[in-house]
Enzyme design. Structure first.
Site, PDB file in Angstrom:
ATOM      1  CG  ASP A 130     -23.271  15.197 -18.498  1.00 41.05           C
ATOM      2  OD1 ASP A 130     -22.438  16.108 -18.628  1.00 41.05           O
ATOM      3  OD2 ASP A 130     -23.372  14.512 -17.466  1.00 41.05           O
ATOM      4  CE1 TYR A 185     -16.131  18.401 -11.725  1.00 35.73           C
ATOM      5  CE2 TYR A 185     -17.860  19.827 -10.897  1.00 35.73           C
ATOM      6  CZ  TYR A 185     -17.419  18.584 -11.268  1.00 35.73           C
ATOM      7  OH  TYR A 185     -18.266  17.515 -11.183  1.00 35.73           O
ATOM      8  CE  LYS A 186     -15.928  16.267 -15.170  1.00 36.39           C
ATOM      9  NZ  LYS A 186     -15.016  15.366 -14.455  1.00 36.39           N
ATOM     10  CG  PHE A 205     -20.309  10.638 -14.320  1.00 34.18           C
ATOM     11  CD1 PHE A 205     -19.025  10.112 -14.275  1.00 34.18           C
ATOM     12  CD2 PHE A 205     -20.832  11.217 -13.180  1.00 34.18           C
ATOM     13  CE1 PHE A 205     -18.276  10.180 -13.105  1.00 34.18           C
ATOM     14  CE2 PHE A 205     -20.087  11.287 -12.012  1.00 34.18           C
ATOM     15  CZ  PHE A 205     -18.810  10.770 -11.973  1.00 34.18           C
ATOM     16  NE  ARG A 223     -10.524  10.186 -16.176  1.00 34.16           N
ATOM     17  CZ  ARG A 223     -11.616  10.785 -15.694  1.00 34.16           C
ATOM     18  NH1 ARG A 223     -12.789  10.645 -16.300  1.00 34.16           N
ATOM     19  NH2 ARG A 223     -11.562  11.499 -14.591  1.00 34.16           N
TER      20      ARG A 223
END
Lengths: 397, 397
Positions: A184, A209-210, A113, A356
């Site tokens: 990560d 939060y995912k 990311f 996505r």
């Protein structure tokens, strides 16, 4: 009723929405709303400053860290909550570099990311010691591991494609070359089984939060392997990582174990939401999540490829080699995603041309996948995306 | 009804409590509870990922920063929210040091909050360039400013005594010597009038859970003077400080202005609470707050000194030289504070021997001060603190 039919009831889902974006922001767990209301009224409102002791606020970062540890194959006392994922990347990389002081290369890949790369760039520039951030193709990471590498810093699941790195094999190779690892887990935690201890990962970081449904901007976590905990110097040496925060000494002395990775005052309202959100994982086995996830993503890929020839798969076809998300490419991906959202199917767009979709078996099942495929087929094959409104760029994509 | 009687109604206060600890954690604003419930249900719950655009989440750190700017004498576009105060100290100090690259001394004082000193120690050790953190007595700061000083880093109001530094005079002297300044406003924002622009402060940081009532662990803020914004390199270079976060470039390019001090994903639930808490400041003039605060603290000091000869004042007697808090010393301070809390008077203890009381005119008036004095007189003069229970140390003091 299957376990997943049961967990689906734990979330609020607006009518008419098929939500395939839980890989970006998980939906609202009903328990989180209730817990935050209670935390604000009964704890903050009535206990005031005493809540740091009486409501256990000060211990939340460790207690919730232990709850997440179970989901990522980590032992108790190795995970602590706080700040954001970017801050945790900084902490992990800074500590790892100091543990390998003779080397000057940080190895990463261009599927990491961007924020992780940005944080590394900022840190290496601050350190000003001739460090190089070597960014290769994801497939070239293994071959790039050599004895120049101080730290290999990778995101396990590629945020664009869902391509999964082999954490155990790459960590083993890194260690054999004398490098340390920072993993990560942003797209791993709650998405796939993770075995940090088994893979002998040195440091790991992630957000909540995912797939963990902690809410927008929920606190991040950091993992430090037991063997490094007493040697890792915290670069962000805040008072709650101090051995005795309330002694108010003038000199920093790192606390024992993972506590030294705490920095400032913990975000108690956000932690209350996250704590309640994690209740959905009680009794859940990540192996069952994985089986369901591969079933859903296999079905989605097969149906889209059958019905939408304009879309080209941008994810590994082999379920074992991808996380819990699937991307397809189309030159008009941005407009297509806006048209899908307008019809209640929420996924997201990732530049330059990917649409996505995330698959989250806690609340998404085969019915949602089949309905999603129908909407995509309609939008793509009938060019319903071809309208000026769908080309307007929003601030956040 | 006075303005302050009106603002008092905006807060929840438990029955039987006199709360003189709003300098540590402000009480619950009723609007914060309502706003968070609404944010969770109507925004997170129903808008899901779209909330980043449709509910304005992505803009919150700047929008709320502008609201705080008004309270600290800063122009719009100079303050942004995020992370914790410790992280903001790191950002400010790291950027300031790079703007003054030839010098190697950071000047601070032993009345600075320890976390600020810890963060400085950690940063200077990471930089490994021969930096010295010079910590002097608060009264010795002015004389210690010389041409070796790269950055003078001070907390305006001493967290123990309430002693107030002269921000304008010290900044002027620092600038004359070629040093930059980092001011910590933890005990200033919402407590006293602050004029960052008028004082020509270079960097400032602060928290929002004290006088600004944002809730436990509420987000922090950072101020960068306009003249430094485009030159200050963010050491914590996260994606939301990037010029184009959603382009997902591999290389960091700092955003324009104060936005580059953003790091990771903003904590939206916590920001919703803070945003609502700040409504209490609408229409409030900090000069009126200051006048009321000095009146309350003067009264408190006079009454305690008259009635409790065992307590010795640990704060400046001149109202103009202190913030909005008052400390008294007693060798049994810890036990005394526990006995006060047991009787509904909440203040706090700061090692080694201070009992500390904060005065917050938004919800504290003369009646509360007089009642507090009565309880303190009873506890101290009648040795009601002399019980084993009051000597048990809690985790958080």
């Amino acid at each position: 009723m299957s376990d997943f039919a049961k967990t689906k009831k734990l979330f609020h889902m607006p009518d008419g929405v098929i939500y395939l974006d839980g890989n970006s922001l998980g939906p609202l767990p009903l328990a989180a709303r209730a817990r935050v209301v209670d935390m604000m009224a009964a704890e903050w409102g009535n206990q005031l400053i005493k809540g740091w002791n009486s409501a256990g606020w000060m211990l939340q970062p460790r207690r919730i860290g232990d709850r997440i540890a179970r989901l990522i194959g980590a032992a108790e006392g190795t995970v602590v909550m706080g700040d954001t994922l970017s801050i945790k990347v900084h902490q992990a990389l800074a500590s790892a570099l100091e543990l390998n002081p003779e080397r000057r290369v940080v190895l990463s890949d261009n599927g990491n990311f961007p924020s992780d790369l940005y944080i590394a760039q900022g840190l290496l520039k601050s350190l000003d010691k001739g460090y190089t951030l070597k960014v290769v193709e994801p497939e070239a990471v293994e071959a790039a591991i050599d004895e120049s590498v101080a730290v290999m810093m990778l995101t396990e699941v590629d945020y664009r494609t869902g391509r999964l790195h082999d954490m155990k094999a790459l960590t083993e190779k890194a260690h054999a070359a004398g490098a340390l690892t920072v993993w990560d887990l942003a797209h791993s935690a709650g998405a796939i089984p993770v075995d940090l201890a088994g893979a002998k990962a040195d440091f790991a970081v992630g957000c909540t939060y995912k797939y963990l449904n902690g809410g927008p901007g929920a606190p991040a976590f950091i993992y430090v392997a037991p063997e490094h905990q007493d040697a890792a110097r915290p670069a962000l040496s805040g008072w709650l990582g101090h051995e005795a925060p309330f002694a108010f000494d003038l000199d920093y002395r790192p606390g024992a174990g993972i506590d030294r990775m705490r920095v400032g005052t913990p975000p108690i309202i956000a932690l209350a939401a996250l704590d309640a959100a994690l209740d959905a994982w009680n009794g859940i086995d990540m192996a069952d999540i994985r089986r369901a996830s591969i079933g859903l993503t296999d079905l989605f890929i097969a149906e889209i490829e059958k019905r939408c020839p304009e879309l080209s798969l941008n994810s590994p076809r082999d379920g074992a080699r991808r996380g819990s998300q699937v991307s397809f490419r189309h030159r008009e991906g941005y407009a297509i995603m806006q048209a899908l959202i307008a019809r209640g199917l929420i996924g997201d767009f990732r530049a330059p041309d990917s649409i996505r979709f995330g698959f989250t078996p806690l609340y998404i099942g085969e019915a949602e996948v089949r309905a999603a495929v129908g909407i995509i087929e309609d939008v793509v094959n009938n060019r319903l995306w071809d309208a000026p409104d769908y080309r307007k760029k929003a601030l956040v994509t």
